[in-house]
Scaffold this motif. Structure first.
Motif, PDB file in Angstrom:
ATOM      1  N   ALA A 123      14.397 -27.249  -6.941  1.00 29.82           N
ATOM      2  CA  ALA A 123      15.518 -26.930  -6.047  1.00 29.82           C
ATOM      3  C   ALA A 123      15.530 -27.891  -4.853  1.00 29.82           C
ATOM      4  CB  ALA A 123      15.401 -25.483  -5.560  1.00 29.82           C
ATOM      5  N   LEU A 124      14.339 -28.175  -4.307  1.00 29.85           N
ATOM      6  CA  LEU A 124      14.287 -29.102  -3.163  1.00 29.85           C
ATOM      7  C   LEU A 124      14.740 -30.501  -3.583  1.00 29.85           C
ATOM      8  CD1 LEU A 124      12.824 -26.749  -1.762  1.00 29.85           C
ATOM      9  CD2 LEU A 124      11.248 -28.417  -0.782  1.00 29.85           C
ATOM     10  N   LEU A 125      14.369 -30.914  -4.797  1.00 31.31           N
ATOM     11  CA  LEU A 125      14.804 -32.231  -5.274  1.00 31.31           C
ATOM     12  C   LEU A 125      16.328 -32.260  -5.442  1.00 31.31           C
ATOM     13  CD1 LEU A 125      11.992 -33.020  -7.894  1.00 31.31           C
ATOM     14  CD2 LEU A 125      12.246 -33.974  -5.583  1.00 31.31           C
ATOM     15  N   THR A 126      16.890 -31.157  -5.913  1.00 29.31           N
ATOM     16  CA  THR A 126      18.349 -31.067  -6.056  1.00 29.31           C
ATOM     17  C   THR A 126      19.018 -31.136  -4.686  1.00 29.31           C
ATOM     18  OG1 THR A 126      18.119 -29.765  -8.070  1.00 29.31           O
ATOM     19  CG2 THR A 126      20.228 -29.583  -6.915  1.00 29.31           C
ATOM     20  N   LEU A 127      18.467 -30.394  -3.727  1.00 24.57           N
ATOM     21  CA  LEU A 127      19.028 -30.416  -2.367  1.00 24.57           C
ATOM     22  C   LEU A 127      18.971 -31.828  -1.780  1.00 24.57           C
ATOM     23  CD1 LEU A 127      17.418 -27.100  -1.060  1.00 24.57           C
ATOM     24  CD2 LEU A 127      19.886 -27.545  -1.183  1.00 24.57           C
ATOM     25  N   ALA A 128      17.897 -32.550  -2.105  1.00 21.29           N
ATOM     26  CA  ALA A 128      17.765 -33.926  -1.597  1.00 21.29           C
ATOM     27  C   ALA A 128      18.799 -34.836  -2.260  1.00 21.29           C
ATOM     28  CB  ALA A 128      16.344 -34.437  -1.837  1.00 21.29           C
ATOM     29  N   GLU A 129      18.977 -34.662  -3.575  1.00 14.93           N
ATOM     30  CA  GLU A 129      19.989 -35.475  -4.285  1.00 14.93           C
ATOM     31  C   GLU A 129      21.377 -35.238  -3.701  1.00 14.93           C
ATOM     32  OE1 GLU A 129      19.829 -34.540  -8.478  1.00 14.93           O
ATOM     33  OE2 GLU A 129      17.773 -35.331  -8.539  1.00 14.93           O
ATOM     34  N   GLU A 130      21.632 -33.993  -3.336  1.00 13.40           N
ATOM     35  CA  GLU A 130      22.954 -33.645  -2.779  1.00 13.40           C
ATOM     36  C   GLU A 130      23.097 -34.074  -1.324  1.00 13.40           C
ATOM     37  OE1 GLU A 130      23.037 -29.430  -3.402  1.00 13.40           O
ATOM     38  OE2 GLU A 130      23.621 -29.608  -5.506  1.00 13.40           O
ATOM     39  N   GLY A 131      21.999 -34.538  -0.731  1.00  6.45           N
ATOM     40  CA  GLY A 131      22.047 -35.000   0.661  1.00  6.45           C
ATOM     41  C   GLY A 131      21.938 -33.872   1.672  1.00  6.45           C
ATOM     42  N   PHE A 132      21.636 -32.638   1.195  1.00  6.23           N
ATOM     43  CA  PHE A 132      21.545 -31.521   2.143  1.00  6.23           C
ATOM     44  C   PHE A 132      20.214 -31.538   2.894  1.00  6.23           C
ATOM     45  CE2 PHE A 132      20.912 -27.106   3.474  1.00  6.23           C
ATOM     46  CZ  PHE A 132      22.083 -26.932   4.192  1.00  6.23           C
ATOM     47  N   ILE A 133      19.179 -32.074   2.244  1.00  6.96           N
ATOM     48  CA  ILE A 133      17.919 -32.306   2.966  1.00  6.96           C
ATOM     49  C   ILE A 133      17.563 -33.786   2.821  1.00  6.96           C
ATOM     50  CG2 ILE A 133      17.114 -29.934   2.601  1.00  6.96           C
ATOM     51  CD1 ILE A 133      15.209 -30.879   0.511  1.00  6.96           C
ATOM     52  N   ARG A 134      16.898 -34.324   3.842  1.00  5.37           N
ATOM     53  CA  ARG A 134      16.535 -35.755   3.795  1.00  5.37           C
ATOM     54  C   ARG A 134      15.173 -35.944   3.125  1.00  5.37           C
ATOM     55  NH1 ARG A 134      21.195 -35.841   5.084  1.00  5.37           N
ATOM     56  NH2 ARG A 134      22.090 -36.701   6.985  1.00  5.37           N
ATOM     57  N   VAL A 135      14.230 -35.047   3.456  1.00  8.37           N
ATOM     58  CA  VAL A 135      12.861 -35.209   2.962  1.00  8.37           C
ATOM     59  C   VAL A 135      12.390 -33.896   2.328  1.00  8.37           C
ATOM     60  CG1 VAL A 135      10.469 -35.697   3.607  1.00  8.37           C
ATOM     61  CG2 VAL A 135      12.333 -36.867   4.796  1.00  8.37           C
ATOM     62  N   PRO A 136      12.185 -33.881   1.005  1.00  9.16           N
ATOM     63  CA  PRO A 136      11.619 -32.701   0.371  1.00  9.16           C
ATOM     64  C   PRO A 136      10.085 -32.774   0.454  1.00  9.16           C
ATOM     65  CG  PRO A 136      12.362 -34.282  -1.307  1.00  9.16           C
ATOM     66  CD  PRO A 136      12.528 -34.951   0.024  1.00  9.16           C
ATOM     67  N   GLY A 137       9.474 -31.682   0.867  1.00  5.56           N
ATOM     68  CA  GLY A 137       8.025 -31.710   1.023  1.00  5.56           C
ATOM     69  C   GLY A 137       7.420 -30.338   0.817  1.00  5.56           C
ATOM     70  N   VAL A 138       6.128 -30.259   1.099  1.00  3.11           N
ATOM     71  CA  VAL A 138       5.390 -29.009   0.886  1.00  3.11           C
ATOM     72  C   VAL A 138       4.412 -28.796   2.032  1.00  3.11           C
ATOM     73  CG1 VAL A 138       5.571 -29.127  -1.639  1.00  3.11           C
ATOM     74  CG2 VAL A 138       3.604 -30.180  -0.497  1.00  3.11           C
ATOM     75  N   SER A 139       3.789 -27.634   2.009  1.00  2.00           N
ATOM     76  CA  SER A 139       2.775 -27.320   3.013  1.00  2.00           C
ATOM     77  C   SER A 139       1.681 -26.487   2.349  1.00  2.00           C
ATOM     78  CB  SER A 139       3.439 -26.538   4.159  1.00  2.00           C
ATOM     79  OG  SER A 139       2.482 -26.172   5.112  1.00  2.00           O
ATOM     80  N   ASN A 140       0.479 -26.705   2.765  1.00  2.00           N
ATOM     81  CA  ASN A 140      -0.681 -25.944   2.254  1.00  2.00           C
ATOM     82  C   ASN A 140      -0.910 -26.160   0.758  1.00  2.00           C
ATOM     83  OD1 ASN A 140      -1.339 -24.497   4.771  1.00  2.00           O
ATOM     84  ND2 ASN A 140       0.674 -23.579   4.487  1.00  2.00           N
ATOM     85  N   PHE A 141      -0.465 -27.292   0.232  1.00  2.00           N
ATOM     86  CA  PHE A 141      -0.686 -27.581  -1.188  1.00  2.00           C
ATOM     87  C   PHE A 141      -2.016 -28.318  -1.344  1.00  2.00           C
ATOM     88  CE2 PHE A 141       3.238 -27.056  -3.989  1.00  2.00           C
ATOM     89  CZ  PHE A 141       3.780 -26.051  -3.196  1.00  2.00           C
ATOM     90  N   LYS A 142      -2.795 -27.877  -2.342  1.00  2.17           N
ATOM     91  CA  LYS A 142      -4.018 -28.593  -2.704  1.00  2.17           C
ATOM     92  C   LYS A 142      -3.655 -29.660  -3.744  1.00  2.17           C
ATOM     93  CE  LYS A 142      -7.015 -24.515  -2.465  1.00  2.17           C
ATOM     94  NZ  LYS A 142      -8.112 -23.839  -3.171  1.00  2.17           N
TER      95      LYS A 142
END
Ligand SMILES: NC(=O)c1ccc[n+]([C@@H]2O[C@H](COP(=O)([O-])OP(=O)(O)OC[C@H]3O[C@@H](n4cnc5c(N)ncnc54)[C@H](OP(=O)(O)O)[C@@H]3O)[C@@H](O)[C@H]2O)c1
Length: 276
Positions: A123-142
């Protein structure tokens, strides 16, 4: 006050120091955000679960700084994981913040028991493709969570916000991230909960450079290219936390600080702990 930036894998320019906003609510939060922006901060870190996105948005407006000049970073809560849910949650966050797009959007915790981190990542990658988010990322991922995202989509997150300070250096995880072009950004970067600011090494270095123990902790991060998002509601401390770029720790200082590292097991375990 000029805060340097790092360039992420996509070319996005991300300030090395941002304002954390956990535990700040209502108008005091808005005023703190406005003050930080006025002082030169250009990165704001919030999350849907901090219940303060509205206040952060009010702070941006109050500051009078052009929204386009501010990096707005927020996070997807565990309860909103899933493909459609994540798309809707991003839009809800933007609406609360009063912005038309998000600069950085992070999956807050992997929450492995839900089994939805890959769908959320798509979903984050889709949002990035659509230009709604600039940087898709995560937090607390090992490393193995990051690997799972890559294996399913062929895309690494550009950024992983992790618990990190000299007291929790996370060397192994950071090495894996560096190898795969994933920027490390530190939460709880002051390490005060780990008690490290009273450590003799930190006090000695603070005296040596005429800086505070907090600044020594933060300098350790930014000197290695690790971003930091220290939270302070106090004007003077906000200035102090960004005043890190007029001194340099020596190799010997960094070696001395390595003695503070409590090891990976002391960090919050995102395979066990889940936040919703
Ligand atoms: N991704 C995640 O799971 C996650 C988890 C936790 C936090 N975060 C993010 O990371 C940000 C920072 O983490 P954090 O808030 O846990 O820890 P922190 O920024 O390391 O420490 C914040 C605490 O230190 C105090 N403080 C800050 N600067 C100070 C200074 N120069 N001198 C004395 N005291 C100082 C603050 O109090 P005052 O406000 O009174 O100055 C506050 O109590 C959060 O606000 C949030 O945005 C993310």
């Amino acid at each position: 006050m000029e805060i340097p930036s790092v360039t992420l894998a996509s070319g996005f320019s991300l300030p090395l120091v941002g304002l954390g906003t956990y535990d700040m609510l209502g108008m005091p939060c808005a005023h703190a955000v406005s003050h930080a922006l006025g002082a030169g901060y250009r990165l704001l870190d919030t999350a849907s679960r901090y219940s303060n996105e509205r206040s952060v948005g009010m702070g941006i407006e109050e500051s009078g700084i052009d929204r386009a000049d501010v990096v707005v970073q927020t996070k997807l809560g565990g309860g909103d994981q899933g493909f459609d849910e994540a798309i809707n949650a991003a839009k809800d966050s933007a609406r609360r913040l009063g912005v038309a797009y998000l600069d950085v959007y992070l999956i807050h915790w992997p929450c492995p028991s839900l089994g939805k981190m890959v769908e959320s990542w798509k979903a984050l990658l889709t949002l990035a493709e659509e230009g709604f988010i600039r940087v898709p990322g995560v937090s607390n991922f090992k490393a193995h969570h990051l690997q799972a995202l890559y294996d399913e989509t062929g895309k690494w997150p550009e950024l992983n916000q992790i618990q990190c300070s000299p007291a929790l250096a996370r060397d192994g995880l950071r090495e894996f991230m560096q190898h795969n072009g994933i920027h490390a950004q530190a939460w709880h970067p002051t390490g005060r909960k780990e008690g490290m600011l009273a450590d003799a090494v930190v006090i000695r270095l603070a005296r040596k450079y005429g800086k505070s123990p907090t600044q020594i902790a933060l300098r350790w991060s930014v000197q290695q290219g690790i971003g930091v998002v220290p939270k302070s509601a106090h004007k003077g401390r906000q200035l102090e936390n960004a005043d890190l770029f007029d001194f340099e720790l020596t190799e010997a200082d960094v070696t001395d600080l390595a003695s503070l590292d409590r090891g990976e097991k002391a960090a919050r375990d995102s395979d066990v702990e889940e936040e919703f």
